[in-house]
Design a protein around this motif. Structure first.
Motif, PDB file in Angstrom:
ATOM      1  N   LEU A   1     -12.174   5.331  17.226  1.00 41.02           N
ATOM      2  CA  LEU A   1     -12.387   3.882  17.654  1.00 41.02           C
ATOM      3  C   LEU A   1     -14.079   3.604  17.343  1.00 41.02           C
ATOM      4  N   SER A   2     -14.456   4.660  17.837  1.00 41.83           N
ATOM      5  CA  SER A   2     -16.167   4.252  17.881  1.00 41.83           C
ATOM      6  C   SER A   2     -17.054   4.235  16.560  1.00 41.83           C
ATOM      7  N   PHE A   3     -15.870   4.476  15.331  1.00 37.75           N
ATOM      8  CA  PHE A   3     -16.784   4.514  14.132  1.00 37.75           C
ATOM      9  C   PHE A   3     -16.234   3.094  13.539  1.00 37.75           C
ATOM     10  N   LEU A   4     -15.261   2.552  14.311  1.00 37.17           N
ATOM     11  CA  LEU A   4     -14.934   1.003  14.114  1.00 37.17           C
ATOM     12  C   LEU A   4     -15.879   0.210  14.840  1.00 37.17           C
TER      13      LEU A   4
ATOM     14  N   LEU B   1      -9.248   9.971  12.204  1.00 34.92           N
ATOM     15  CA  LEU B   1      -9.192  10.322  13.520  1.00 34.92           C
ATOM     16  C   LEU B   1      -7.971   9.329  14.323  1.00 34.92           C
ATOM     17  N   ILE B   2      -8.200   8.206  14.126  1.00 33.14           N
ATOM     18  CA  ILE B   2      -7.036   7.407  14.908  1.00 33.14           C
ATOM     19  C   ILE B   2      -5.726   7.999  14.357  1.00 33.14           C
ATOM     20  N   LEU B   3      -5.297   8.044  13.398  1.00 34.37           N
ATOM     21  CA  LEU B   3      -4.097   8.542  12.820  1.00 34.37           C
ATOM     22  C   LEU B   3      -3.982  10.149  13.496  1.00 34.37           C
ATOM     23  N   MET B   4      -4.915  10.972  13.443  1.00 30.84           N
ATOM     24  CA  MET B   4      -4.776  12.137  13.758  1.00 30.84           C
ATOM     25  C   MET B   4      -4.332  12.180  15.192  1.00 30.84           C
ATOM     26  N   SER B   5      -4.819  11.396  16.045  1.00 29.12           N
ATOM     27  CA  SER B   5      -4.491  11.298  17.418  1.00 29.12           C
ATOM     28  C   SER B   5      -3.160  11.569  17.669  1.00 29.12           C
ATOM     29  N   MET B   6      -2.196  11.079  16.762  1.00 33.22           N
ATOM     30  CA  MET B   6      -0.976  11.043  17.044  1.00 33.22           C
ATOM     31  C   MET B   6      -0.321  12.469  16.974  1.00 33.22           C
ATOM     32  N   ALA B   7      -0.987  13.211  16.291  1.00 31.36           N
ATOM     33  CA  ALA B   7      -0.437  14.688  16.013  1.00 31.36           C
ATOM     34  C   ALA B   7      -0.621  15.457  17.304  1.00 31.36           C
ATOM     35  N   PHE B   8      -1.565  14.741  18.354  1.00 36.62           N
ATOM     36  CA  PHE B   8      -1.839  15.674  19.278  1.00 36.62           C
ATOM     37  C   PHE B   8      -0.778  15.247  20.756  1.00 36.62           C
ATOM     38  N   HIS B   9      -0.443  13.838  20.613  1.00 39.69           N
ATOM     39  CA  HIS B   9       0.550  13.605  21.465  1.00 39.69           C
ATOM     40  C   HIS B   9       1.158  12.314  20.645  1.00 39.69           C
TER      41      HIS B   9
ATOM     42  N   VAL C   1      -2.960   3.455  19.122  1.00 38.97           N
ATOM     43  CA  VAL C   1      -2.937   3.021  17.617  1.00 38.97           C
ATOM     44  C   VAL C   1      -2.569   1.665  17.490  1.00 38.97           C
ATOM     45  N   VAL C   2      -1.579   1.035  17.935  1.00 40.21           N
ATOM     46  CA  VAL C   2      -1.104  -0.261  17.763  1.00 40.21           C
ATOM     47  C   VAL C   2      -2.217  -1.036  18.481  1.00 40.21           C
ATOM     48  N   MET C   3      -2.733  -0.822  19.706  1.00 41.34           N
ATOM     49  CA  MET C   3      -3.802  -1.474  20.545  1.00 41.34           C
ATOM     50  C   MET C   3      -5.114  -1.701  19.727  1.00 41.34           C
ATOM     51  N   THR C   4      -5.016  -0.894  18.784  1.00 40.66           N
ATOM     52  CA  THR C   4      -6.633  -1.037  17.923  1.00 40.66           C
ATOM     53  C   THR C   4      -6.685  -2.435  17.286  1.00 40.66           C
ATOM     54  N   ILE C   5      -5.530  -3.234  17.126  1.00 39.33           N
ATOM     55  CA  ILE C   5      -5.728  -4.662  16.879  1.00 39.33           C
ATOM     56  C   ILE C   5      -6.467  -5.385  17.742  1.00 39.33           C
ATOM     57  N   MET C   6      -6.636  -4.953  19.081  1.00 36.56           N
ATOM     58  CA  MET C   6      -7.402  -6.041  19.991  1.00 36.56           C
ATOM     59  C   MET C   6      -8.726  -5.940  19.419  1.00 36.56           C
ATOM     60  N   ILE C   7      -9.341  -4.923  18.615  1.00 40.53           N
ATOM     61  CA  ILE C   7     -10.772  -5.148  18.355  1.00 40.53           C
ATOM     62  C   ILE C   7     -11.118  -6.624  17.754  1.00 40.53           C
ATOM     63  N   PHE C   8      -9.950  -6.973  16.999  1.00 36.91           N
ATOM     64  CA  PHE C   8     -10.165  -8.187  16.354  1.00 36.91           C
ATOM     65  C   PHE C   8      -9.796  -9.567  17.196  1.00 36.91           C
ATOM     66  N   PHE C   9      -9.344  -9.397  18.230  1.00 37.47           N
ATOM     67  CA  PHE C   9      -8.912 -10.663  19.312  1.00 37.47           C
ATOM     68  C   PHE C   9     -10.183 -10.918  20.033  1.00 37.47           C
TER      69      PHE C   9
ATOM     70  N   ALA D   1      -6.496  15.140  24.915  1.00 43.36           N
ATOM     71  CA  ALA D   1      -7.078  15.329  23.799  1.00 43.36           C
ATOM     72  C   ALA D   1      -6.751  14.255  22.573  1.00 43.36           C
ATOM     73  N   ALA D   2      -5.674  13.753  22.701  1.00 39.06           N
ATOM     74  CA  ALA D   2      -5.140  12.674  21.812  1.00 39.06           C
ATOM     75  C   ALA D   2      -6.232  11.335  22.199  1.00 39.06           C
ATOM     76  N   MET D   3      -6.227  11.061  23.464  1.00 38.97           N
ATOM     77  CA  MET D   3      -7.341  10.089  23.661  1.00 38.97           C
ATOM     78  C   MET D   3      -8.574  10.287  23.146  1.00 38.97           C
ATOM     79  N   ALA D   4      -9.110  11.557  23.294  1.00 37.27           N
ATOM     80  CA  ALA D   4     -10.406  11.727  22.733  1.00 37.27           C
ATOM     81  C   ALA D   4     -10.575  11.588  21.504  1.00 37.27           C
ATOM     82  N   VAL D   5      -9.697  12.290  20.773  1.00 31.69           N
ATOM     83  CA  VAL D   5      -9.669  11.852  19.297  1.00 31.69           C
ATOM     84  C   VAL D   5      -9.672  10.503  18.912  1.00 31.69           C
TER      85      VAL D   5
END
Length: 283
Positions: free
Chosen positions: A59-62, A79-87, A94-102, A50-54
């Motif tokens: 991420l799709s909105f980014l 949504l990205i921050l909310m995913s941590m509430a599931f797991h 969340v940390v790996m999100t910075i990869m989209i700028f790499f 569920a955390a992955m899906a959220v």
């Protein structure tokens, strides 16, 4: 109710996965079919799934913002921050999100490989700190040991299962990279596909380093590898859908996952026939 809980969590996660595919103009039918054929056992991971899906919906909105970018970015962050509430392990994604700028080029991949050991150590420390916020040392140790036991199926069967399981991730990751990097197609694909690929390959590479760091990090390694399940599926299907991946490569991706699924189900049935009281660690 156990079954009701699983149905709601898995059903909700699957619905979010399908909506994410639709947002990115990926065939929902082929994306769902690919996921079920290659990773349905791993997808049955309850709160972590569920955390992955959220997260990947966010991420799709980014990756592919709405016309009102400010609204899209607000939804993405929420949504990205909310995913941590599931797991709690979602903090890695969340940390790996910075990869989209790499920038993904041959030279940047080499640079990333050089820095992966440092990043992996930082991630492991971060995971330990986050988990300790809600558990005593004994409880944490027991939980990590329990997760590790799921990977420690004894004998040749265990080696075969683990090899096939990891191959179901690494084979698609390698073939995607061949299509995009070695064939120099990375600059010709859509921005949303590039960004999803960056996060997926980042998770896969980090998992490799965790496995290489020794048995103490196997738990982190396979859980991080599981996080690449959704983006790898989306990227493989989109590449094949737009004729950027050959049918042969696509079938290799399917067969790598399907072979693991078949062996996993056969082994599970065998274990429960031999030992009807076998624990759920097999699944």
């Amino acid at each position: 109710n156990y079954f009701l809980f699983r149905t709601v969590v898995w059903g909700g996660a699957f619905a979010l996965f399908c909506y994410t595919a639709k947002r990115l103009n990926i065939s929902v039918y082929y994306a769902a079919l690919f996921l079920l054929l290659t990773h349905s056992v791993i997808f049955a991971y309850a709160r972590a799934t569920a955390a992955m899906a959220v997260y990947f919906l966010g991420l799709s909105f980014l990756c592919k913002p709405l016309n009102r970018r400010w609204l899209s970015y607000a939804v993405a962050i929420a949504l990205i921050l909310m995913s941590m509430a599931f797991h709690k392990s979602a903090v890695i994604m969340v940390v790996m999100t910075i990869m989209i700028f790499f920038p993904i080029r041959k030279w940047s991949v080499i640079l990333l490989l050089l820095f992966l050991p440092v990043l992996s150590v930082l991630f492991s420390k971060l995971l330990m700190v986050i988990t300790m916020l809600e558990a005593t040392d004994d409880a944490l140790a027991g939980k990590i040991e329990m997760y590790s036991e799921r990977e420690l199926v004894p004998g040749i069967s265990g080696y075969l299962l683990n090899t096939l399981e990891y191959a179901s991730f690494y084979v698609p990751a390698i073939l995607i990279s061949v299509c995009l990097l070695l064939k120099n197609r990375i600059t010709y694909v859509s921005v949303d596909l590039q960004r999803m690929y960056k996060v997926a390959i980042g998770l896969v590479l980090v998992s490799v380093i965790f496995f290489l760091m020794g048995s103490s990090y196997v738990t982190f390694g396979y859980r991080i590898l599981y996080m690449s399940m959704i983006p790898l599926t989306l990227v493989v299907v989109q590449l094949y859908q737009f004729n950027m991946m050959s049918r042969q490569f696509y079938l290799y991706c399917v067969y790598s996952g399907l072979s693991f699924m078949c062996v996993k189900y056969i082994y599970t049935v065998y274990v429960h026939i031999v030992n009807p009281n076998a624990s759920d660690l097999v699944l």
